[in-house]
Design an enzyme around this catalytic site. Structure first.
Site, PDB file in Angstrom:
ATOM      1  N   ASN A 119      28.000 -36.028   7.888  1.00 43.36           N
ATOM      2  CA  ASN A 119      28.551 -37.445   8.453  1.00 43.36           C
ATOM      3  C   ASN A 119      27.357 -38.084   8.884  1.00 43.36           C
ATOM      4  O   ASN A 119      26.515 -37.709   9.208  1.00 43.36           O
ATOM      5  CB  ASN A 119      29.443 -37.191   9.660  1.00 43.36           C
ATOM      6  CG  ASN A 119      28.762 -37.199  10.972  1.00 43.36           C
ATOM      7  OD1 ASN A 119      28.399 -38.222  11.402  1.00 43.36           O
ATOM      8  ND2 ASN A 119      28.525 -35.797  11.440  1.00 43.36           N
ATOM      9  N   SER A 176      21.916 -36.734  17.401  1.00 44.01           N
ATOM     10  CA  SER A 176      22.615 -37.175  16.444  1.00 44.01           C
ATOM     11  C   SER A 176      21.509 -37.808  15.370  1.00 44.01           C
ATOM     12  O   SER A 176      20.809 -38.708  15.833  1.00 44.01           O
ATOM     13  CB  SER A 176      23.557 -38.317  16.932  1.00 44.01           C
ATOM     14  OG  SER A 176      24.659 -37.517  17.287  1.00 44.01           O
TER      15      SER A 176
HETATM   16  C1  LIG Z   1      32.401 -36.804  11.854  1.00 46.39           C
HETATM   17  C2  LIG Z   1      31.305 -36.174  13.078  1.00 46.39           C
HETATM   18  C3  LIG Z   1      31.090 -36.798  14.228  1.00 46.39           C
HETATM   19  C4  LIG Z   1      30.530 -36.476  15.201  1.00 46.39           C
HETATM   20  N1  LIG Z   1      30.163 -37.073  16.364  1.00 46.39           N
HETATM   21  C5  LIG Z   1      29.253 -36.593  17.417  1.00 46.39           C
HETATM   22  C6  LIG Z   1      29.047 -37.564  18.415  1.00 46.39           C
HETATM   23  O1  LIG Z   1      29.592 -38.697  18.775  1.00 46.39           O
HETATM   24  N2  LIG Z   1      28.410 -36.972  19.302  1.00 46.39           N
HETATM   25  C7  LIG Z   1      27.812 -35.700  19.360  1.00 46.39           C
HETATM   26  O2  LIG Z   1      27.139 -35.264  20.472  1.00 46.39           O
HETATM   27  N3  LIG Z   1      28.084 -34.941  18.277  1.00 46.39           N
HETATM   28  C8  LIG Z   1      28.774 -35.359  17.296  1.00 46.39           C
HETATM   29  N4  LIG Z   1      29.109 -34.804  16.274  1.00 46.39           N
HETATM   30  C9  LIG Z   1      28.484 -33.400  16.012  1.00 46.39           C
HETATM   31  C10 LIG Z   1      29.231 -32.088  16.582  1.00 46.39           C
HETATM   32  O3  LIG Z   1      29.908 -32.477  17.891  1.00 46.39           O
HETATM   33  C11 LIG Z   1      28.604 -30.853  16.477  1.00 46.39           C
HETATM   34  O4  LIG Z   1      27.496 -30.767  17.370  1.00 46.39           O
HETATM   35  C12 LIG Z   1      28.063 -30.582  15.150  1.00 46.39           C
HETATM   36  O5  LIG Z   1      29.008 -30.979  14.188  1.00 46.39           O
HETATM   37  C13 LIG Z   1      27.911 -29.091  14.874  1.00 46.39           C
HETATM   38  O6  LIG Z   1      28.966 -28.315  15.138  1.00 46.39           O
HETATM   39  P1  LIG Z   1      30.098 -27.559  14.166  1.00 46.39           P
HETATM   40  O7  LIG Z   1      29.347 -27.297  13.006  1.00 46.39           O
HETATM   41  O8  LIG Z   1      31.039 -27.011  14.621  1.00 46.39           O
HETATM   42  O9  LIG Z   1      30.825 -29.082  13.905  1.00 46.39           O
HETATM   43  C14 LIG Z   1      29.832 -35.172  15.288  1.00 46.39           C
HETATM   44  C15 LIG Z   1      30.167 -34.259  13.894  1.00 46.39           C
HETATM   45  C16 LIG Z   1      30.971 -34.717  13.117  1.00 46.39           C
HETATM   46  C17 LIG Z   1      31.397 -33.878  11.942  1.00 46.39           C
END
Ligand SMILES: Cc1cc2nc3c(=O)[nH]c(=O)nc-3n(C[C@H](O)[C@H](O)[C@H](O)COP(=O)(O)O)c2cc1C
Length: 330
Positions: A119, A176
């Site tokens: 993303n 991020s």
């Molecule tokens: C579409 C999308 C938007 C995200 N927005 C944020 C955000 O606003 N703030 C943040 O700290 N992490 C954000 N993340 C990261 C997730 O919170 C997480 O740390 C990351 O995706 C890794 O974990 P996962 O593999 O379980 O998704 C976002 C991830 C995705 C896919």
């Protein structure tokens, strides 16, 4: 319906409908379903078991499973609070509203380990003032983690001061990869020290610093020590990993999902070994099955979080993880 039957129903919905639709249709459709369907009223999504309770920054979580940051819509957060999680994280909020990056800003990513996402969301959010009004109407069925992002220490301090009254814990997103200014924090440890002291001064709520898997040495050598010195005792390891992705409007984005799980596990182990019990750790990145949640906790995490698997594996995953945790609590 049983857990297994509902889980199979979601897998079929994903296989025959959601995964065949373009992301720009499937994602809003999923969010619309979450808002509309009162899934949080169904006990099958939860497991209330006092043996699973943990504390994080002194706050009691009914279990160690956290929905990671992405949703800001309080209607969705409210539903998510009834879907088994021990805490729910809101999206990172900035001082001013942000439109986020143009479409396409989320695409599916296939890896041998399973389905993930890339993303370049770019912090699409309503800004601090409007979000405070939304949060004021959100009851906390489980603890809420509010999250802040910004471009200066002053902006973080203002956003943290504004959000903290509405959250049980506060997360600082310095990691991020989708906006240069946030991602760059990991390259500026001296300025981060100032940021940490500035946010610590504006709230007594427990603070979490969310770090990037792309800066392992900097996290261990500078960022976590600076956080601890400022009185920030929780690290979230971590955010997405930056990769080039020509399908996205920004031609790059953050990779999430099982492809980053082995790095998450490794980072948690290293942080626990290096900092011992003085640091509380949330393991995030690629957890998409009960055995991965257990492995993250066994590696030294106090809690574990996921976002991508909420989409790719469906809303029953939390219940399946809680069942696995309860089975070994016997
Ligand atoms: C579409 C999308 C938007 C995200 N927005 C944020 C955000 O606003 N703030 C943040 O700290 N992490 C954000 N993340 C990261 C997730 O919170 C997480 O740390 C990351 O995706 C890794 O974990 P996962 O593999 O379980 O998704 C976002 C991830 C995705 C896919």
């Amino acid at each position: 319906m049983t857990v297994a039957a509902l889980d199979r129903a979601y897998a079929a919905l994903d296989r025959f409908l959601l995964s065949r639709l373009p992301e720009r249709v499937a994602i809003p459709m999923g969010q619309w379903g979450l808002r509309l369907l009162p899934l949080d009223r169904l006990p099958v999504f939860r497991r209330d078991d006092p043996r699973l309770a943990v504390t994080l920054g002194g706050v009691r979580l009914p279990n160690p499973l956290i929905l990671s940051s992405q949703y800001y819509d309080t209607a969705i957060l409210r539903r998510a609070m009834g879907l088994g999680f021990g805490a729910v994280t809101a999206k990172s909020i900035t001082r001013n509203p942000r439109p986020g990056h143009p479409q396409p800003n989320v695409v599916r990513a296939w890896s041998p380990e399973g389905p993930g996402l890339v993303n370049c969301n770019g912090f699409h959010n309503p800004g601090l003032a409007a979000y405070r009004r939304d949060l004021a109407r959100l009851p906390h069925r489980v603890p809420l983690i509010v999250a802040a992002a910004g471009e200066s220490a002053e902006e973080y301090a203002e956003v943290v001061a504004g959000l903290a009254p509405f959250g049980d814990l506060v997360e600082l997103n310095i990691s991020s990869p989708n906006t240069k200014l946030v991602y760059e924090w990991s390259r500026k440890p001296a300025e981060l020290e100032r940021l940490f002291r500035a946010v610590r001064a504006v709230t007594d709520k427990p603070l979490i610093v969310k770090v990037s898997p792309d800066f392992r040495e900097m996290n261990e050598d500078a960022i976590v020590p600076a956080a601890l010195a400022a009185g920030i005792g929780i690290v979230n390891a971590g955010n997405t990993r930056r990769i080039d992705e020509p399908r996205l409007s920004q031609k790059a984005g953050g990779l999430s999902g099982p492809a980053i799980f082995s790095a998450t596990l490794d980072n948690v182990r290293r942080l626990r070994t290096r900092f011992g019990a003085q640091l509380e750790i949330i393991a995030t990145g690629g957890i998409d099955a009960p055995d991965k949640a257990l492995a993250a906790l066994d590696a030294g995490a106090n809690a574990c979080a996921y976002f991508t698997a909420f989409v790719t594996r469906g809303p029953l995953l939390a219940r399946r993880i809680l069942d696995a945790l309860a089975a070994r609590a016997r």
